[in-house]
Scaffold this motif. Structure first.
Motif, PDB file in Angstrom:
ATOM      1  N   LYS A 318       0.831  -1.209   0.000  1.00 29.82           N
ATOM      2  CA  LYS A 318       0.000   0.000   0.000  1.00 29.82           C
ATOM      3  C   LYS A 318       0.853   1.242   0.000  1.00 29.82           C
ATOM      4  CE  LYS A 318      -3.943   1.061  -0.407  1.00 29.82           C
ATOM      5  NZ  LYS A 318      -4.285   1.546  -1.730  1.00 29.82           N
ATOM      6  N   ARG A 319       0.230   2.310  -0.439  1.00 28.17           N
ATOM      7  CA  ARG A 319       0.945   3.582  -0.480  1.00 28.17           C
ATOM      8  C   ARG A 319       1.247   4.052   0.916  1.00 28.17           C
ATOM      9  NH1 ARG A 319      -4.232   5.506  -3.804  1.00 28.17           N
ATOM     10  NH2 ARG A 319      -4.710   3.330  -3.809  1.00 28.17           N
TER      11      ARG A 319
ATOM     12  N   ARG B  12     -11.116   7.511   8.171  1.00 32.08           N
ATOM     13  CA  ARG B  12     -10.766   6.244   8.813  1.00 32.08           C
ATOM     14  C   ARG B  12     -10.182   5.350   7.736  1.00 32.08           C
ATOM     15  NH1 ARG B  12     -12.049   3.867  13.552  1.00 32.08           N
ATOM     16  NH2 ARG B  12     -13.698   5.271  14.180  1.00 32.08           N
ATOM     17  N   TYR B  13      -8.957   4.889   7.900  1.00 34.14           N
ATOM     18  CA  TYR B  13      -8.332   4.032   6.892  1.00 34.14           C
ATOM     19  C   TYR B  13      -8.968   2.651   6.931  1.00 34.14           C
ATOM     20  CZ  TYR B  13      -4.740   7.328   5.539  1.00 34.14           C
ATOM     21  OH  TYR B  13      -4.090   8.408   5.031  1.00 34.14           O
ATOM     22  N   PRO B  14      -8.872   1.921   5.820  1.00 29.62           N
ATOM     23  CA  PRO B  14      -9.508   0.596   5.781  1.00 29.62           C
ATOM     24  C   PRO B  14      -9.045  -0.310   6.922  1.00 29.62           C
ATOM     25  CG  PRO B  14      -8.741   1.213   3.602  1.00 29.62           C
ATOM     26  CD  PRO B  14      -8.280   2.291   4.543  1.00 29.62           C
ATOM     27  N   ASP B  15      -7.830  -0.099   7.418  1.00 31.10           N
ATOM     28  CA  ASP B  15      -7.357  -0.956   8.519  1.00 31.10           C
ATOM     29  C   ASP B  15      -7.933  -0.524   9.868  1.00 31.10           C
ATOM     30  OD1 ASP B  15      -6.011   1.320   9.105  1.00 31.10           O
ATOM     31  OD2 ASP B  15      -3.998   0.500   8.887  1.00 31.10           O
ATOM     32  N   GLY B  16      -8.818   0.474   9.838  1.00 31.59           N
ATOM     33  CA  GLY B  16      -9.483   0.852  11.078  1.00 31.59           C
ATOM     34  C   GLY B  16      -8.878   2.068  11.764  1.00 31.59           C
ATOM     35  N   ALA B  17      -7.684   2.480  11.328  1.00 37.24           N
ATOM     36  CA  ALA B  17      -7.015   3.607  11.987  1.00 37.24           C
ATOM     37  C   ALA B  17      -7.777   4.909  11.715  1.00 37.24           C
ATOM     38  CB  ALA B  17      -5.579   3.717  11.471  1.00 37.24           C
ATOM     39  N   LEU B  18      -8.085   5.633  12.788  1.00 37.50           N
ATOM     40  CA  LEU B  18      -8.777   6.906  12.643  1.00 37.50           C
ATOM     41  C   LEU B  18      -7.699   7.982  12.503  1.00 37.50           C
ATOM     42  CD1 LEU B  18     -11.507   8.348  12.699  1.00 37.50           C
ATOM     43  CD2 LEU B  18     -11.229   8.611  15.158  1.00 37.50           C
ATOM     44  N   ALA B  19      -7.495   8.486  11.296  1.00 38.16           N
ATOM     45  CA  ALA B  19      -6.381   9.402  11.043  1.00 38.16           C
ATOM     46  C   ALA B  19      -6.786  10.859  11.230  1.00 38.16           C
ATOM     47  CB  ALA B  19      -5.826   9.180   9.642  1.00 38.16           C
ATOM     48  N   VAL B  20      -8.022  11.185  10.866  1.00 43.97           N
ATOM     49  CA  VAL B  20      -8.503  12.560  11.017  1.00 43.97           C
ATOM     50  C   VAL B  20      -9.917  12.491  11.583  1.00 43.97           C
ATOM     51  CG1 VAL B  20      -9.147  14.684   9.820  1.00 43.97           C
ATOM     52  CG2 VAL B  20      -7.117  13.411   9.101  1.00 43.97           C
ATOM     53  N   GLY B  37       1.794  20.123  12.961  1.00 40.81           N
ATOM     54  CA  GLY B  37       1.604  19.163  14.039  1.00 40.81           C
ATOM     55  C   GLY B  37       2.707  18.138  13.966  1.00 40.81           C
ATOM     56  N   PRO B  38       2.860  17.346  15.027  1.00 39.74           N
ATOM     57  CA  PRO B  38       3.936  16.355  15.007  1.00 39.74           C
ATOM     58  C   PRO B  38       3.667  15.303  13.927  1.00 39.74           C
ATOM     59  CG  PRO B  38       2.536  16.053  16.929  1.00 39.74           C
ATOM     60  CD  PRO B  38       2.089  17.301  16.269  1.00 39.74           C
ATOM     61  N   SER B  39       4.695  14.562  13.559  1.00 37.15           N
ATOM     62  CA  SER B  39       4.544  13.603  12.467  1.00 37.15           C
ATOM     63  C   SER B  39       3.555  12.507  12.870  1.00 37.15           C
ATOM     64  CB  SER B  39       5.926  13.062  12.122  1.00 37.15           C
ATOM     65  OG  SER B  39       5.938  11.689  12.149  1.00 37.15           O
ATOM     66  N   GLY B  40       2.701  12.130  11.929  1.00 40.49           N
ATOM     67  CA  GLY B  40       1.699  11.100  12.196  1.00 40.49           C
ATOM     68  C   GLY B  40       0.388  11.644  12.731  1.00 40.49           C
ATOM     69  N   CYS B  41       0.230  12.959  12.767  1.00 42.44           N
ATOM     70  CA  CYS B  41      -0.986  13.515  13.370  1.00 42.44           C
ATOM     71  C   CYS B  41      -2.113  13.647  12.360  1.00 42.44           C
ATOM     72  CB  CYS B  41      -0.703  14.859  14.010  1.00 42.44           C
ATOM     73  SG  CYS B  41      -0.404  16.171  12.821  1.00 42.44           S
ATOM     74  N   GLY B  42      -1.866  13.314  11.086  1.00 40.32           N
ATOM     75  CA  GLY B  42      -2.947  13.338  10.108  1.00 40.32           C
ATOM     76  C   GLY B  42      -2.905  14.512   9.146  1.00 40.32           C
ATOM     77  N   LYS B  43      -1.794  15.210   9.074  1.00 42.52           N
ATOM     78  CA  LYS B  43      -1.691  16.366   8.179  1.00 42.52           C
ATOM     79  C   LYS B  43      -1.754  15.934   6.721  1.00 42.52           C
ATOM     80  CE  LYS B  43       2.419  17.407   9.594  1.00 42.52           C
ATOM     81  NZ  LYS B  43       2.741  16.338  10.551  1.00 42.52           N
ATOM     82  N   SER B  44      -0.897  14.970   6.365  1.00 48.52           N
ATOM     83  CA  SER B  44      -0.881  14.516   4.971  1.00 48.52           C
ATOM     84  C   SER B  44      -2.218  13.924   4.586  1.00 48.52           C
ATOM     85  CB  SER B  44       0.209  13.467   4.761  1.00 48.52           C
ATOM     86  OG  SER B  44       1.465  14.029   4.997  1.00 48.52           O
ATOM     87  N   THR B  45      -2.814  13.184   5.518  1.00 49.59           N
ATOM     88  CA  THR B  45      -4.115  12.575   5.242  1.00 49.59           C
ATOM     89  C   THR B  45      -5.133  13.667   4.893  1.00 49.59           C
ATOM     90  OG1 THR B  45      -3.567  10.819   6.778  1.00 49.59           O
ATOM     91  CG2 THR B  45      -5.868  11.047   6.168  1.00 49.59           C
ATOM     92  N   THR B  46      -5.151  14.721   5.689  1.00 46.03           N
ATOM     93  CA  THR B  46      -6.070  15.828   5.421  1.00 46.03           C
ATOM     94  C   THR B  46      -5.820  16.415   4.038  1.00 46.03           C
ATOM     95  OG1 THR B  46      -5.977  16.330   7.775  1.00 46.03           O
ATOM     96  CG2 THR B  46      -6.937  18.002   6.344  1.00 46.03           C
TER      97      THR B  46
HETATM   98  N1  LIG Z   1      -2.666   4.188   3.935  1.00 46.98           N
HETATM   99  C1  LIG Z   1      -2.802   4.187   5.279  1.00 46.98           C
HETATM  100  N2  LIG Z   1      -3.410   3.145   5.889  1.00 46.98           N
HETATM  101  C2  LIG Z   1      -3.540   3.119   7.236  1.00 46.98           C
HETATM  102  N3  LIG Z   1      -3.116   4.089   8.070  1.00 46.98           N
HETATM  103  C3  LIG Z   1      -2.494   5.151   7.528  1.00 46.98           C
HETATM  104  C4  LIG Z   1      -2.303   5.250   6.106  1.00 46.98           C
HETATM  105  N4  LIG Z   1      -1.654   6.417   5.857  1.00 46.98           N
HETATM  106  C5  LIG Z   1      -1.452   7.002   7.047  1.00 46.98           C
HETATM  107  N5  LIG Z   1      -1.962   6.256   8.051  1.00 46.98           N
HETATM  108  C6  LIG Z   1      -1.971   6.596   9.486  1.00 46.98           C
HETATM  109  O1  LIG Z   1      -2.708   7.766   9.681  1.00 46.98           O
HETATM  110  C7  LIG Z   1      -2.061   8.622  10.597  1.00 46.98           C
HETATM  111  C8  LIG Z   1      -1.813   9.988   9.982  1.00 46.98           C
HETATM  112  O2  LIG Z   1      -0.872   9.861   8.927  1.00 46.98           O
HETATM  113  P1  LIG Z   1      -0.358  11.101   8.077  1.00 46.98           P
HETATM  114  O3  LIG Z   1      -1.535  11.861   7.624  1.00 46.98           O
HETATM  115  O4  LIG Z   1       0.559  10.597   7.046  1.00 46.98           O
HETATM  116  O5  LIG Z   1       0.447  11.927   9.168  1.00 46.98           O
HETATM  117  P2  LIG Z   1       1.374  13.213   8.970  1.00 46.98           P
HETATM  118  O6  LIG Z   1       1.370  13.617   7.557  1.00 46.98           O
HETATM  119  O7  LIG Z   1       0.759  14.222   9.884  1.00 46.98           O
HETATM  120  O8  LIG Z   1       2.723  12.831   9.452  1.00 46.98           O
HETATM  121  C9  LIG Z   1      -0.797   7.923  11.025  1.00 46.98           C
HETATM  122  O9  LIG Z   1      -1.019   7.325  12.270  1.00 46.98           O
HETATM  123  C10 LIG Z   1      -0.573   6.874   9.980  1.00 46.98           C
HETATM  124  O10 LIG Z   1       0.007   5.728  10.541  1.00 46.98           O
END
Ligand SMILES: Nc1ncnc2c1ncn2[C@@H]1O[C@H](COP(=O)(O)OP(=O)(O)O)[C@@H](O)[C@H]1O
Ligand SMILES: [Mg+2]
Lengths: 319, 391, 277
Positions: A318-319, B12-20, B37-46
Motif C-alpha cells: 500500500k501507499r 478512517r483508513y480501511p485498517d481501522g485507523a482513525l487518522a482525522v 503538528g507532530p509527524s503522524g498527526c494526520g496532516k498529509s491525510t487531510t
Molecule cells: N494508507 C494508510 N493506511 C492506514 N493508516 C495510515 C495510512 N496512511 C497514514 N496512516 C496513518 O494515519 C495517521 C496519519 O498519517 P499522516 O496523515 O501521514 O500523518 P502526517 O502527515 O501528519 O505525518 C498515522 O497514524 C498513519 O500511521
C-alpha cells in the motif's frame, strides 16, 4: 400523549436515515476509486483468462479423466470407473520405482545444489578479482537449453564417443551410473540459479555486522554459521522451495539421457509414457493428479515447516 | 482561486485507523493556511483528502460552494507539491512543468509560453532541457513549484515541500514561496511539522494532534493565546517552560519559582474558569529577565542556579533546573515524545532568554524576574488554557 | 601487506578458474563435438583434432531443422510479446491499484507457476485436438504465455513497486486519468524491468521441451529442442551425433550471447521477485 409516540416514530425514522447514510458512506466510493477498480480489473483480465484457460480448466479436466477409463486405443470402452485408475497406479511397481527415483533425484540434487550454490554465491559475492566475469559466466548453465545440456552430457558419457566415458562400460545403460549422471546434469544446470538467489540474500547482510562479529572474535566459519546463515535463511528457503518443486518435475534430462530405460523413469516420465506413448489418458491423468498433489504437499510442508513467505505474498503493497 | 471548506471531515483508513476526526475549517479565497503538528498527526491525510488522493470517510469537502467528495483529483483543478517533489525522471524540466497542460490538451505554443513564464519566475529558464537527476535539491524543489504554478489552479497543496532541503536553502525558499503566493493570490494549504515555517508563512495556522484540530488562528494569536498545553508547547522556539502549581486564594499561585501574585486580568478569567486549583503555569523564555535590569515592573522574582549560559550577541540564553515536581500531562508527554526529549533530571528544566546585558554566569545563582502578566495558566487535568478560556 | 593481497588475489583467480571450468566445460564439449568430422567423431577427444563444418552444412540443408528453427523463433517471440503485454498490465494492477480479487489472482499465479506441467499435457492434448490447435503455432504459444505469465507478473510487479507512489499521485494531481498515469509516467519508468522480464520469458519459452514434444506431431510447429530429439540416425540408440551437436550449438549461441550482454539485468530480474517478494 399523542405527541410522544409521534416523536418516537420520527426519532426511529431519523435513526433509520442515520443508519442509511452511514451505510451509504461506507459503500460509496469516489469517482477516483471507481475508476481505479475498473482499470485494475481490466488490466488483469487477459492474464487471468489465459492462466485459467490453460491451467485451471485443464486440471479440472485431468481430474475428470483420471476417474474414467479413457484409453485412446479403445475409445468405445470409455466409462466412469471412479478411483480404479488410482488403485491401478498406486499398486503398480513401475509407479513406485519412478516415485523413488524422483525422490532420490530431488533430495540428492537439491542437497548438492544448495551446497554448491552457496559456494558459488559466496565466490560471486566475495571474489576480489574478475567479479563481472565470474557472475556472467555463472549464468551460462542457466541460459543453456536443458535439452542441449542433456545431449552434451549424454554424448560425454557415451562409450566410444565421449571424453568422460569409461573404456569398458556404458554408464547410461546401468541404473546407478545413470542416476548419478542425471543428478549431475540437473545440478550443473541449476546451481547458478540457486546461487543467484542466495547471492541476493548475501547482499542484504550488512557488512558492518560481519565486521562486528569478527571484532568479537568470530572466525570466518563461525561468522558464516552464526551471522550469515540466520540472516539469509529466507533466501535459502525460497531457493530450496523453488528447486525442490522443479526437481520433482524432472523430465527433459531423463528423456534425453536414458529415455527412462533401466528403471530410471521419473514420475513425469511414466506419466508421459502412459499419456503420449501409451495413449492411456485415464492412467496418465491419475498419475498427473498424483504428481500435482505431491508437489502441493511439498510446497505446503515447506511453508508450514519453515514459515517461508510465499513470493508476492505481500503483493497488496500500500501507499 | 477558490474557497475551500472542510465540514466535519473524518478519515478512517480501511485498517481501522482513525487518522482525522471531525475536521472543520473554512479557507477563504487567497488565504495561506498552514497545517502543523507532530509527524503522524494526520496532516498529509487531510491534504490528500482535499487533493482527492484519499477518500473522505465522512463529512463534506466543499470547493467554491460545490461538494467535491466524489470528484477525481483531475476534476478538482488543484495542484500539489510533494515532499519528494515527485518529478518525472524521464522528462526534462520543461516537460515536467508542461505535463499538466499537455494532459489538459493545451496547444504546444501556449504550453511553451506558460512554462517559459513560470521558469522565469522561478529562475529555471536555463535548465528547461535538463533532466531532474541533473539538478540540485533547490532546483528540483522549484521545478515542483513550477509544475504547480503553470496551470494556474484553484489552489495549491504543499506537503512538507521544504523538508528535504538544507537549513539555509529552506529559509530562502520559504521567502520565495511566500512571495509567489502573495503575487498569485492562490489559496494555499501548506503542511509542515516545523513550527518555524508555520509561524513565518501562514495567514492562519491549524495545529493538529492525533487527528484532531487543537486550535486555528493567526501565528501571533497562537503564540500569545495557546488554547491548551499542546499548542503552547508546540508553538515557539525555544519552547515554553512549564511548572506545576497550586492556585491559592487571593489570586496567588505556588510553583517551583515560589509564590507569585497573578495580575487582576488573569485572576478574573481564572475565577470564571472554575478551576480546582491544580494547574500548570507556562512561561515563555523571553518573559524572564535579569531582576536587576527590570526596575519596578510588576512581576515575581526567584533565585536560579544557572547551569549553562549561551551568549547569542543580541541576547543571552540561560539554562537552569528548578527543584520540584515536573509538570505531567498527556499533552506534554506527547510533545516530549515528538521531540525525543524524554530525559528528566529530577526537576524542571528551564530556558530563559535574557537581555544581552544580563549578569548571569555559569555555576552562579542569579536573581531572575518573570512577567506575571504574560504567564499562561493551564488546568492540570484537561490541559486547557484557563486564561484564554474566557476570551 | 603487498604479498598478502597478491596471494589472496591469486587464490581468488584459482577459485574463479574453477567456476569458469564448471560453466564452460560441457558447452565447449558440445561445440567441439559439432566441429568434429566423421572420421574423428568417435575418438573420444575433448577437442577436435581436425575441425570441420560438415555437421553445420548437414543441418542447414535439412528442411526439418530450418523449419524447427523458424518455429522456435516465431513461437517464442510471439509468446514473449503477448506475455509481456498482459504481464505488464496485470503486474501494474497488482502492484499499484486497489481492486477486488487481487489476492486470489496472486495465488492463482503462484499456483500456475508451481504446477507440474506434465499434468496438463493430457487435457491440453485433448482440448487442442478438439479445437484444431494441436500441432499449430497457437497450440504452443498459448501454453507458453500461460506459464510465462506468473514469472512476468512477479518480476514486473517487483519493478513497479520500486517506482515511488508520489509520481502517480503527482500524475493524478496533474490531471491524468489512471490509464494516462500508467501509460505516460509508469510504463516509461518500468521499461528496464519490462526488458529484463522479456529476456527471462524468452529464455523459458526457448527452453521448453515437454509441450513442444507432446503438443506437436509434425514439423509444422515442432521447435528445435523437440526436433533435435527426433533427428533420425540408424537406430534409436545411434543418434546422429554431429548434427545434433551442431543444432544444439545453433540454438545455444544466440541465447548465451544475449545473456552475457544483459547479465546485470537478468540477475536483477531473477532475484527481484524472490528476495523482495
Ligand atoms: N494508507 C494508510 N493506511 C492506514 N493508516 C495510515 C495510512 N496512511 C497514514 N496512516 C496513518 O494515519 C495517521 C496519519 O498519517 P499522516 O496523515 O501521514 O500523518 P502526517 O502527515 O501528519 O505525518 C498515522 O497514524 C498513519 O500511521
Ligand atoms: Mg506527512
Amino acid at each position: 400523549m399523542t405527541a410522544t409516540p409521534t416523536s418516537a416514530a420520527a426519532q426511529a425514522i431519523e435513526d433509520v436515515a442515520d443508519d442509511g447514510t452511514v451505510q451509504i458512506a461506507q459503500q460509496r466510493h469516489s469517482d477516483a476509486k471507481k475508476a481505479e477498480r475498473k482499470l485494475g480489473l481490466m488490466l488483469v483480465a487477459p492474464a487471468v483468462v489465459i492462466m485459467l484457460a490453460v491451467a485451471a480448466y485443464p486440471i479440472l479436466y485431468a481430474f475428470w479423466l483420471s476417474l474414467n477409463k479413457a484409453d485412446l486405443r479403445r475409445p468405445d470402452d470409455n466409462e466412469f470407473i471412479f478411483l480404479d485408475n488410482y488403485i491401478t497406479v498406486l499398486s503398480s511397481p513401475i509407479w513406485w520405482t519412478a516415485f523413488g527415483v524422483t525422490m532420490l533425484i530431488t533430495i540428492v540434487g537439491a542437497t548438492f545444489e544448495l551446497i554448491l550454490g552457496m559456494g558459488l554465491a559466496i565466490v560471486m559475492h566475495r571474489t576480489l578479482v574478475g567479479r563481472g566475469l565470474v557472475r556472467t559466466s555463472a549464468l551460462v548453465p542457466y541460459a543453456i537449453v536443458t535439452v542441449v545440456a542433456a545431449f552434451s552430457w549424454r554424448f560425454a558419457w557415451t562409450q566410444g564417443l565421449g571424453w568422460l566415458a569409461p573404456e569398458t562400460s556404458a554408464p547410461l545403460t546401468e541404473f546407478w551410473p545413470s542416476i548419478w549422471i542425471i543428478i549431475l546434469a540437473e545440478v550443473w544446470k541449476t546451481v547458478p540459479f540457486m546461487a543467484l538467489l542466495l547471492m541476493a540474500g548475501l547482499a542484504l547482510v550488512p557488512e558492518d555486522l560481519l565486521k562486528a562479529a569478527s571484532m568479537d572474535g568470530a572466525s570466518a566459519w563461525k561468522r558464516f554459521w552464526l551471522v550469515t546463515v540466520p540472516l539469509i535463511k529466507p533466501a535459502i528457503l525460497v531457493a530450496l522451495l523453488f528447486r525442490t518443486l522443479d526437481a520433482f518435475r524432472v523430465f527433459d534430462n531423463i528423456f534425453i539421457l536414458t529415455s527412462g530405460s533401466n528403471q530410471t523413469s521419473s514420475v513425469s516420465m511414466v506419466a508421459y509414457s502412459n499419456l503420449i506413448r501409451g495413449l492411456n489418458l485415464g492412467i496418465g491423468s491419475a498419475m498427473s493428479v498424483l504428481i500435482f498433489l505431491t508437489t502441493g504437499l511439498i510446497a505446503f510442508a515447506f511453508i508450514k515447516l519453515f514459515g517461508a513467505a510465499a513470493p508476492g505474498a505481500d503483493a497488496g503493497g500500500k501507499r | 482561486m477558490a474557497e475551500i471548506v472542510l465540514d466535519h471531515v473524518v478519515k478512517r483508513y480501511p485498517d481501522g485507523a482513525l487518522a482525522v476526526d471531525d475536521f472543520n475549517l473554512e479557507i477563504a479565497d487567497g488565504e495561506f493556511i498552514i497545517l502543523v503538528g507532530p509527524s503522524g498527526c494526520g496532516k498529509s491525510t487531510t491534504l490528500n483528502m482535499v487533493a482527492g488522493l484519499e477518500d473522505i470517510t465522512a463529512g463534506k469537502l466543499i470547493i467554491d460552494g460545490q461538494v467535491v467528495n466524489d470528484k477525481a483529483p483531475k476534476d478538482r483543478d488543484i495542484a500539489m507539491v510533494f515532499q519528494s517533489y515527485a518529478l518525472y525522471p524521464h522528462m526534462t524540466v520543461g516537460d515536467n512543468m508542461g505535463f499538466p497542460l499537455r494532459l489538459a490538451g493545451v496547444d504546444k505554443e501556449t504550453i511553451r509560453k506558460k512554462v517559459g513564464e513560470a521558469a522565469e519566475l522561478l529562475e529555471l529558464s536555463q535548465h528547461l532541457d535538463r533532466k531532474p537527476a541533473n539538478l540540485s535539491g533547490g532546483q528540483r524543489q522549484r521545478v515542483a513549484m513550477g509544475r504547480a504554478i503553470v496551470r494556474n489552479p484553484k489552489a495549491f497543496l504543499m506537503d512538507e515541500p521544504l523538508s528535504n532541503l538544507d537549513a539555509k536553502l529552506r529559509v530562502q525558499m520559504r521567502t520565495q514561496i511566500s512571495r509567489i503566493q502573495k503575487n498569485l493570490g492562490t489559496t494555499t494549504l501548506y503542511v509542515t511539522h516545523d513550527q518555524t515555517e508555520a509561524m513565518t508563512l501562514g495567514d492562519r495556522v491549524v495545529v493538529m494532534r492525533a487527528g484532531i484540530v487543537q486550535q486555528v488562528g493567526t501565528p501571533a494569536h497562537l503564540y500569545a493565546h495557546p488554547a491548551n498545553l499542546f499548542v503552547a508547547g508546540f508553538i515557539g522556539s525555544p519552547s515554553m517552560n512549564f511548572f506545576p502549581g497550586q492556585l491559592r486564594g487571593g489570586g496567588t499561585v505556588v510553583t517551583a519559582l515560589g509564590e507569585a501574585r497573578l495580575p487582576d486580568r488573569v485572576r478574573q478569567s481564572l475565577d470564571g474558569a472554575g478551576s480546582t486549583g491544580e494547574v500548570i503555569i507556562g512561561i515563555r523564555p523571553e518573559h524572564f529577565e535579569d531582576a536587576s535590569l527590570v526596575g519596578d515592573k510588576p512581576g515575581a522574582t526567584f533565585d536560579a542556579p544557572i547551569d549553562i549560559v549561551e551568549a547569542m550577541g543580541s541576547d543571552v540564553y540561560a539554562y537552569f533546573t528548578m527543584k520540584g515536581d515536573v509538570a505531567h500531562s498527556q499533552d506534554l508527554d506527547d510533545l516530549a515524545k515528538d521531540t525525543g526529549n524524554e530525559l528528566h533530571s529530577g526537576g524542571v528544566d528551564v530556558t530563559a532568554r535574557l537581555d544581552a546585558a544580563a549578569q548571569v554566569q555559569r555555576g552562579r545563582t542569579a536573581r531572575l524576574w518573570y512577567d506575571t502578566s504574560k504567564v499562561q495558566v493551564f488546568d492540570a487535568a484537561s490541559g486547557k488554557n484557563l486564561v484564554a478560556a474566557v476570551r | 601487506m603487498q604479498p598478502e593481497t597478491r596471494n589472496r588475489k591469486l587464490m581468488w583467480w584459482g577459485v574463479n578458474t574453477v567456476v569458469l571450468l564448471y560453466a564452460f566445460v560441457p558447452v565447449v564439449w558440445i561445440v567441439s563435438l559439432s566441429l568434429k568430422d566423421d572420421a574423428t567423431l568417435n575418438d573420444g577427444n575433448y577437442l577436435p583434432t581436425s575441425p570441420s563444418t560438415e555437421s553445420y552444412s548437414a543441418i542447414f540443408s535439412n528442411s526439418d531443422f530450418l523449419r524447427a528453427l523458424a518455429n522456435s523463433i516465431g513461437i517464442c517471440i510471439i509468446a514473449t510479446l503477448i506475455a509481456i503485454v498482459f504481464g505488464t498490465m496485470a503486474a501494474y494492477a497488482i502492484a499499484r491499484l486497489d481492486f477486488p480479487g487481487k489476492k486470489t489472482i496472486v495465488a492463482t499465479a503462484l499456483l500456475v507457476s508451481m504446477f507440474p506441467q506434465i499434468a496438463l499435457v493430457t487435457p491440453l492434448f485433448k482440448i487442442e485436438t478438439a479445437l484444431g490447435l494441436f500441432d499449430t503455432w497457437p497450440g504452443l504459444i498459448i501454453p507458453y504465455i500461460a506459464f510465462a505469465l506468473p514469472l512476468a507478473i512477479y518480476t514486473l510487479s517487483a519493478f513497479f513497486r520500486e517506482i515511488p507512489w508520489d509520481l502517480e499521485k503527482a500524475a493524478k494531481m496533474d490531471g491524468a486519468t489512471p490509464y494516462q498515469a500508467f501509460r505516460r509516467v509508469i510504463t516509461p519508468l518500468a521499461m528496464p524491468g519490462v526488458f529484463t522480464t522479456a529476456i527471462l520469458v524468452f529464455i523459458s519459452c526457448w527452453n521448453d521441451f515437454l509441450f513442444a514434444l507432446s503438443l506437436t506431431s509434425t514439423s509444422a510447429a515442432r521447435t528445435v529442442p523437440a526436433a533435435m530429439s527426433y533427428f533420425t540416425g540408424a537406430t534409436t540408440f545411434e543418434k546422429p551425433t554431429g548434427p545434433i551437436a551442431a543444432a544444439a550449438v545453433v540454438i545455444t549461441i544466440p541465447i548465451v550471447i544475449f545473456v552475457l550482454v544483459f547479465q546485470r539485468r537478468i540477475v536483477a530480474g531473477l532475484t527481484s521477485g524472490a528476495v523482495k517478494g
